[in-house]
Design an enzyme around this catalytic site. Structure first.
Site, PDB file in Angstrom:
ATOM      1  N   GLY A  21       0.907  -1.201  -0.102  1.00 39.65           N
ATOM      2  CA  GLY A  21      -0.081  -0.206   0.048  1.00 39.65           C
ATOM      3  C   GLY A  21       0.777   1.188  -0.046  1.00 39.65           C
ATOM      4  O   GLY A  21       0.457   2.289  -0.760  1.00 39.65           O
ATOM      5  N   ARG A  25       7.121   1.790   1.020  1.00 40.56           N
ATOM      6  CA  ARG A  25       7.527   0.450   1.192  1.00 40.56           C
ATOM      7  C   ARG A  25       7.801  -0.039  -0.202  1.00 40.56           C
ATOM      8  O   ARG A  25       8.801  -1.048  -0.212  1.00 40.56           O
ATOM      9  CB  ARG A  25       6.356  -0.493   1.814  1.00 40.56           C
ATOM     10  CG  ARG A  25       6.587  -1.714   2.064  1.00 40.56           C
ATOM     11  CD  ARG A  25       5.584  -2.646   2.780  1.00 40.56           C
ATOM     12  NE  ARG A  25       4.865  -1.950   3.884  1.00 40.56           N
ATOM     13  CZ  ARG A  25       3.849  -1.982   4.385  1.00 40.56           C
ATOM     14  NH1 ARG A  25       2.847  -2.553   3.838  1.00 40.56           N
ATOM     15  NH2 ARG A  25       3.373  -1.320   5.634  1.00 40.56           N
ATOM     16  N   ARG A  44       1.402  10.702  -9.161  1.00 41.86           N
ATOM     17  CA  ARG A  44       0.851  10.970  -7.697  1.00 41.86           C
ATOM     18  C   ARG A  44       1.697  10.307  -6.657  1.00 41.86           C
ATOM     19  O   ARG A  44       1.208   9.953  -5.416  1.00 41.86           O
ATOM     20  CB  ARG A  44      -0.561  10.281  -7.552  1.00 41.86           C
ATOM     21  CG  ARG A  44      -1.528  10.802  -8.718  1.00 41.86           C
ATOM     22  CD  ARG A  44      -2.847  10.312  -8.507  1.00 41.86           C
ATOM     23  NE  ARG A  44      -3.840  10.802  -9.554  1.00 41.86           N
ATOM     24  CZ  ARG A  44      -5.029  11.510  -9.042  1.00 41.86           C
ATOM     25  NH1 ARG A  44      -5.116  11.444  -7.643  1.00 41.86           N
ATOM     26  NH2 ARG A  44      -5.839  12.085  -9.992  1.00 41.86           N
ATOM     27  N   ARG A  88      -0.564  -8.705  -3.075  1.00 41.54           N
ATOM     28  CA  ARG A  88      -0.559  -7.563  -2.486  1.00 41.54           C
ATOM     29  C   ARG A  88       0.306  -8.211  -1.115  1.00 41.54           C
ATOM     30  O   ARG A  88      -0.055  -9.186  -0.425  1.00 41.54           O
ATOM     31  CB  ARG A  88      -2.084  -7.274  -1.933  1.00 41.54           C
ATOM     32  CG  ARG A  88      -2.184  -6.528  -0.644  1.00 41.54           C
ATOM     33  CD  ARG A  88      -3.395  -5.851  -0.179  1.00 41.54           C
ATOM     34  NE  ARG A  88      -3.720  -5.651   1.134  1.00 41.54           N
ATOM     35  CZ  ARG A  88      -3.130  -4.949   1.964  1.00 41.54           C
ATOM     36  NH1 ARG A  88      -2.188  -4.111   1.456  1.00 41.54           N
ATOM     37  NH2 ARG A  88      -3.221  -4.835   3.128  1.00 41.54           N
ATOM     38  N   SER A  91      -0.212  -4.581   5.702  1.00 42.56           N
ATOM     39  CA  SER A  91      -0.169  -4.927   7.185  1.00 42.56           C
ATOM     40  C   SER A  91      -1.875  -5.273   7.241  1.00 42.56           C
ATOM     41  O   SER A  91      -2.501  -4.860   6.568  1.00 42.56           O
ATOM     42  CB  SER A  91       0.200  -3.534   7.945  1.00 42.56           C
ATOM     43  OG  SER A  91      -0.702  -2.411   7.447  1.00 42.56           O
ATOM     44  N   ASP A 208      -0.836  -5.115  14.311  1.00 50.94           N
ATOM     45  CA  ASP A 208      -1.323  -4.593  15.482  1.00 50.94           C
ATOM     46  C   ASP A 208      -2.535  -5.572  15.758  1.00 50.94           C
ATOM     47  O   ASP A 208      -2.860  -6.433  14.731  1.00 50.94           O
ATOM     48  CB  ASP A 208      -2.057  -3.269  15.367  1.00 50.94           C
ATOM     49  CG  ASP A 208      -2.885  -3.095  14.107  1.00 50.94           C
ATOM     50  OD1 ASP A 208      -4.358  -3.305  14.444  1.00 50.94           O
ATOM     51  OD2 ASP A 208      -2.491  -2.906  13.142  1.00 50.94           O
ATOM     52  N   ARG A 222       6.260  -0.667  10.351  1.00 50.54           N
ATOM     53  CA  ARG A 222       5.349  -1.179   9.263  1.00 50.54           C
ATOM     54  C   ARG A 222       6.107  -0.824   7.940  1.00 50.54           C
ATOM     55  O   ARG A 222       5.837  -1.701   6.970  1.00 50.54           O
ATOM     56  CB  ARG A 222       4.106  -0.283   9.526  1.00 50.54           C
ATOM     57  CG  ARG A 222       3.237  -0.544  10.533  1.00 50.54           C
ATOM     58  CD  ARG A 222       2.031   0.478  10.399  1.00 50.54           C
ATOM     59  NE  ARG A 222       1.115   0.256  11.592  1.00 50.54           N
ATOM     60  CZ  ARG A 222      -0.129  -0.059  11.767  1.00 50.54           C
ATOM     61  NH1 ARG A 222      -0.809  -0.045  10.483  1.00 50.54           N
ATOM     62  NH2 ARG A 222      -0.684  -0.083  12.761  1.00 50.54           N
TER      63      ARG A 222
END
Length: 243
Positions: A21, A25, A44, A88, A91, A208, A222
């Site tokens: 996402g 990363r 973007r 994908r 997290s 989490d 993350r």
């Protein structure tokens, strides 16, 4: 042929795309794992890189957060860039009591509270069950075993909302039904793959726990610490190259 959200040429995108996402990363994976990574898209700020892993071309490109965002990027990759596999890597929040921080979960199925799937003309969105591609999932499980990782496989929940209004959360019911974890993208990805007759899989690291609020990784963790999940996905891309 560039799209409104991707300026890469078709030949610059690999057969298998890893899709975190977070754009940072994406950069971390390219810098840490790929050989000779090249930035092929930055529209973007959604960074996409193509390089090689163990001699196999791999693209890693961010999706942004939520089903509308991954819906756009995965649709374009499947339909305009000849991508066959999207994995994908993100997290998720743990639901089951025995799930621990940093544990890796593969979404065999993706329950959802979203209306995203209504666009496919199936009536009530609850009539379609978004699932991972079996070949992609089985190769990921094998890759995890080779790396010595006991990856959990089962149902996950793709929610449209990160925050819930007071008294409106339904996570107790999803937990009761054995759902392992909550994230925000997989159901849309799986639906897009089904429509395009392509392959998709969601692998998440537990960052989490919804019932243990003290268990919570920092934003830096993350972004940079999910290396086992990344290696599983990369090795899966290698396994899928001949399929």
């Amino acid at each position: 042929m560039p799209t409104p959200h991707n300026t890469a040429a078709v030949e610059q995108i690999a057969k298998t795309v890893l899709m975190p996402g977070d754009p940072l990363r994406s950069k971390f994976i390219a810098d840490t794992f790929l050989t000779d990574p090249v930035l092929v898209n930055n529209v973007r700020g959604v960074q996409g890189y193509t390089g090689t892993w163990k001699g196999v071309p791999v693209t890693v490109m961010a999706s942004g957060m939520g089903m509308p965002a991954i819906g756009i990027y995965s649709w374009e990759l499947f339909h305009f860039y000849k991508v066959e596999n999207i994995i994908r890597i993100g997290s998720a929040g743990g639901l089951q009591d025995d799930i621990q921080l940093r544990e890796i979960v593969a979404g065999q199925g993706a329950c959802t509270n979203s209306n995203y799937i209504r666009q496919f003309g199936l009536g009530d969105s609850n009539t379609f069950a978004p699932i991972a591609d079996y070949t992609l999932l089985s190769e990921a499980v094998a890759a995890a075993k080779e790396l010595g990782v006991n990856m959990r496989v089962g149902n996950i929940l793709s929610e449209d909302n990160f925050y819930a209004a007071e008294g409106c959360s339904k996570v107790d019911a999803w937990k009761r039904m054995g759902v392992l974890a909550v994230e925000m993208e997989a159901a849309a990805l799986y639906a897009n793959a089904a429509y395009a007759h392509k392959r998709a899989l969601c692998i998440c690291t537990i960052s989490d726990h919804l019932y243990r609020p003290e268990d919570n990784l920092s934003p830096e963790d993350r972004q940079n610490s999910f290396t086992q999940m990344m290696e599983i996905a990369l090795d899966t891309a290698v396994r899928m190259e001949s399929k």
